[in-house]
Write an enzyme that holds these catalytic residues in place. Structure first.
Site, PDB file in Angstrom:
ATOM      1  N   LYS A  41       0.805  -1.178   0.019  1.00  0.00           N
ATOM      2  CA  LYS A  41      -0.018  -0.006   0.022  1.00  0.00           C
ATOM      3  C   LYS A  41       0.831   1.305   0.194  1.00  0.00           C
ATOM      4  O   LYS A  41       0.413   2.142  -0.370  1.00  0.00           O
ATOM      5  CB  LYS A  41      -0.658  -0.037   1.219  1.00  0.00           C
ATOM      6  CG  LYS A  41      -1.603  -1.320   1.403  1.00  0.00           C
ATOM      7  CD  LYS A  41      -2.495  -0.979   2.969  1.00  0.00           C
ATOM      8  CE  LYS A  41      -3.141  -2.293   3.189  1.00  0.00           C
ATOM      9  NZ  LYS A  41      -3.821  -2.053   4.426  1.00  0.00           N
ATOM     10  N   GLY A  42       2.308   1.228   0.588  1.00  0.00           N
ATOM     11  CA  GLY A  42       2.907   2.190   0.677  1.00  0.00           C
ATOM     12  C   GLY A  42       3.214   3.382  -0.402  1.00  0.00           C
ATOM     13  O   GLY A  42       3.399   4.509  -0.105  1.00  0.00           O
ATOM     14  N   ASP A  97       7.828   2.366  -2.241  1.00  0.00           N
ATOM     15  CA  ASP A  97       7.730   3.451  -1.084  1.00  0.00           C
ATOM     16  C   ASP A  97       9.284   3.802  -0.590  1.00  0.00           C
ATOM     17  O   ASP A  97       9.854   4.740  -0.550  1.00  0.00           O
ATOM     18  CB  ASP A  97       6.921   3.250  -0.037  1.00  0.00           C
ATOM     19  CG  ASP A  97       6.880   2.107   0.728  1.00  0.00           C
ATOM     20  OD1 ASP A  97       7.568   0.996   0.358  1.00  0.00           O
ATOM     21  OD2 ASP A  97       6.058   1.690   1.611  1.00  0.00           O
ATOM     22  N   ASP A 100      14.592  -1.064   1.518  1.00  0.00           N
ATOM     23  CA  ASP A 100      15.213  -1.217   3.038  1.00  0.00           C
ATOM     24  C   ASP A 100      16.385  -2.470   2.691  1.00  0.00           C
ATOM     25  O   ASP A 100      17.295  -2.171   2.223  1.00  0.00           O
ATOM     26  CB  ASP A 100      14.284  -1.489   3.920  1.00  0.00           C
ATOM     27  CG  ASP A 100      14.940  -1.474   5.369  1.00  0.00           C
ATOM     28  OD1 ASP A 100      15.718  -1.099   5.540  1.00  0.00           O
ATOM     29  OD2 ASP A 100      14.234  -2.257   6.055  1.00  0.00           O
ATOM     30  N   LYS A 128      17.142   3.230   1.845  1.00  0.00           N
ATOM     31  CA  LYS A 128      17.936   3.218   2.968  1.00  0.00           C
ATOM     32  C   LYS A 128      19.070   2.057   2.465  1.00  0.00           C
ATOM     33  O   LYS A 128      19.113   0.890   3.114  1.00  0.00           O
ATOM     34  CB  LYS A 128      17.322   2.510   4.144  1.00  0.00           C
ATOM     35  CG  LYS A 128      16.214   3.315   4.732  1.00  0.00           C
ATOM     36  CD  LYS A 128      15.836   3.023   6.269  1.00  0.00           C
ATOM     37  CE  LYS A 128      14.597   2.067   6.333  1.00  0.00           C
ATOM     38  NZ  LYS A 128      14.005   1.945   7.661  1.00  0.00           N
ATOM     39  N   PHE A 149      13.828   4.343  11.117  1.00  0.00           N
ATOM     40  CA  PHE A 149      12.297   3.849  10.740  1.00  0.00           C
ATOM     41  C   PHE A 149      11.559   5.244  10.518  1.00  0.00           C
ATOM     42  O   PHE A 149      11.436   6.017  11.640  1.00  0.00           O
ATOM     43  CB  PHE A 149      11.673   3.052  11.823  1.00  0.00           C
ATOM     44  CG  PHE A 149      10.436   2.289  11.234  1.00  0.00           C
ATOM     45  CD1 PHE A 149      10.855   1.079  10.549  1.00  0.00           C
ATOM     46  CD2 PHE A 149       9.352   2.760  11.337  1.00  0.00           C
ATOM     47  CE1 PHE A 149       9.876   0.654   9.898  1.00  0.00           C
ATOM     48  CE2 PHE A 149       8.124   2.200  10.726  1.00  0.00           C
ATOM     49  CZ  PHE A 149       8.372   0.924   9.928  1.00  0.00           C
ATOM     50  N   ASP A 156       3.857   3.282   6.952  1.00  0.00           N
ATOM     51  CA  ASP A 156       3.340   3.051   7.825  1.00  0.00           C
ATOM     52  C   ASP A 156       4.184   2.177   8.938  1.00  0.00           C
ATOM     53  O   ASP A 156       5.271   1.775   8.652  1.00  0.00           O
ATOM     54  CB  ASP A 156       2.085   1.998   7.657  1.00  0.00           C
ATOM     55  CG  ASP A 156       2.517   0.676   7.346  1.00  0.00           C
ATOM     56  OD1 ASP A 156       3.465   0.418   6.456  1.00  0.00           O
ATOM     57  OD2 ASP A 156       2.228  -0.404   8.070  1.00  0.00           O
ATOM     58  N   ARG A 162       0.130   6.596   7.515  1.00  0.00           N
ATOM     59  CA  ARG A 162       0.208   6.674   6.029  1.00  0.00           C
ATOM     60  C   ARG A 162      -0.135   8.064   5.607  1.00  0.00           C
ATOM     61  O   ARG A 162       0.034   8.366   4.484  1.00  0.00           O
ATOM     62  CB  ARG A 162      -0.611   5.592   5.704  1.00  0.00           C
ATOM     63  CG  ARG A 162      -0.027   4.038   5.758  1.00  0.00           C
ATOM     64  CD  ARG A 162      -0.811   3.044   4.740  1.00  0.00           C
ATOM     65  NE  ARG A 162      -0.817   1.812   4.976  1.00  0.00           N
ATOM     66  CZ  ARG A 162       0.404   1.092   4.938  1.00  0.00           C
ATOM     67  NH1 ARG A 162       1.297   1.605   4.112  1.00  0.00           N
ATOM     68  NH2 ARG A 162       0.252  -0.327   5.115  1.00  0.00           N
TER      69      ARG A 162
HETATM   70  P1  IMP Z   1      12.599  -4.466   2.477  1.00  0.00           P
HETATM   71  O1  IMP Z   1      12.043  -5.661   1.854  1.00  0.00           O
HETATM   72  O2  IMP Z   1      13.508  -4.743   3.616  1.00  0.00           O
HETATM   73  O3  IMP Z   1      13.487  -3.951   1.411  1.00  0.00           O
HETATM   74  O4  IMP Z   1      11.464  -3.495   2.930  1.00  0.00           O
HETATM   75  C1  IMP Z   1      10.765  -3.059   2.097  1.00  0.00           C
HETATM   76  C2  IMP Z   1       9.370  -2.763   3.017  1.00  0.00           C
HETATM   77  O5  IMP Z   1       9.492  -2.521   4.211  1.00  0.00           O
HETATM   78  C3  IMP Z   1       8.732  -1.528   2.495  1.00  0.00           C
HETATM   79  O6  IMP Z   1       7.956  -1.607   1.283  1.00  0.00           O
HETATM   80  C4  IMP Z   1       7.953  -0.801   3.645  1.00  0.00           C
HETATM   81  O7  IMP Z   1       6.640  -1.658   3.577  1.00  0.00           O
HETATM   82  C5  IMP Z   1       8.982  -1.437   4.549  1.00  0.00           C
HETATM   83  N1  IMP Z   1       9.830  -0.727   5.359  1.00  0.00           N
HETATM   84  C6  IMP Z   1      11.169  -0.910   5.342  1.00  0.00           C
HETATM   85  N2  IMP Z   1      11.652   0.419   6.032  1.00  0.00           N
HETATM   86  C7  IMP Z   1      10.712   0.959   6.575  1.00  0.00           C
HETATM   87  C8  IMP Z   1      10.510   2.262   7.158  1.00  0.00           C
HETATM   88  O8  IMP Z   1      11.508   2.971   7.741  1.00  0.00           O
HETATM   89  N3  IMP Z   1       9.233   2.726   7.147  1.00  0.00           N
HETATM   90  C9  IMP Z   1       8.105   2.011   7.101  1.00  0.00           C
HETATM   91  N4  IMP Z   1       8.265   1.096   6.369  1.00  0.00           N
HETATM   92  C10 IMP Z   1       9.324   0.471   6.036  1.00  0.00           C
HETATM   93 MG    MG Z   2       4.785  -1.397   5.671  1.00  0.00          MG
END
Ligand code: IMP
Ligand code: MG
Length: 172
Positions: A41-42, A97, A100, A128, A149, A156, A162
């Site tokens: 959703k982000g 969005d 990470d 990040k 974060f 969210d 959001r």
């Molecule tokens: P990844 O798979 O670890 O790259 O994470 C991606 C997903 O984790 C993003 O689409 C977000 O939904 C969530 N996420 C990662 N870091 C944050 C943050 O700092 N704030 C909010 N959601 C995050």
């Molecule tokens: Mg999320």
């Protein structure tokens, strides 16, 4: 958890940077139909903001992955919604969005690749990079941020925040 009062990235900065990215995307895909895949959703607010400045032959669709509980990644990524639009032979831009660990983007990219599109690129509002565990890079990045974060503008924490118009740090 405590939400910082001041914005890490203001609504005005988001607006200005999003317009720049949309201009770059418009130039890069000039004359080619583009399939925008908004990662729910982000990335919904970011995708809608991009669309205000994007020009061209654009189809919008949605994809949804789940990987996160609270602030901890579970490490596994499940696709819970896949697009209706056929992606075979299309130029696809995944709109995220935040990158990470990179697990979600890598899983979405792998699924999209399996649909045999003509090309795949990734556009992310936030990156990040210090947290990356899986090699994945965005082609278009709004803002590189430190390891905080963050919430707001679609992002969210357990489905909250959001609706904030800016990006703020949530402190533990
Ligand atoms: P990844 O798979 O670890 O790259 O994470 C991606 C997903 O984790 C993003 O689409 C977000 O939904 C969530 N996420 C990662 N870091 C944050 C943050 O700092 N704030 C909010 N959601 C995050
Ligand atoms: Mg999320």
């Amino acid at each position: 958890m405590r939400l910082r009062d001041e914005a890490l990235i203001s609504a005005e900065s988001i607006r200005a940077r999003t317009a720049e990215l949309a201009d770059a995307i418009t130039r890069d895909y000039a004359g080619k139909p583009l399939c925008l895949l908004c990662v729910l959703k982000g990335a919904a607010p970011f995708t809608m903001a991009l669309m205000q400045s994007l020009r061209g032959d654009i189809v919008l669709d949605f994809i949804r992955a789940q990987s996160y509980a609270g602030t901890e990644s579970t490490g596994t990524v499940e696709l819970v919604y896949t697009p209706d639009a056929p992606l075979r032979g299309r130029d696809v831009l995944l709109v995220e969005d935040i990158l990470d660990t990179g697990r979600t983007a890598a899983a979405l990219r792998a699924w999209t690749e399996a649909q045999a599109p003509a090309s795949i690129r990734i556009c992310t509002l936030l990156d990040k990079a210090a947290r990356r565990e899986v090699a994945v890079q965005a082609d278009y990045t709004g803002f590189a941020i430190d390891d905080h974060f963050v919430v707001g503008f679609g992002l969210d924490h357990d489905e909250r925040y959001r609706e904030l118009p800016d990006i703020r740090v949530l402190e533990s």
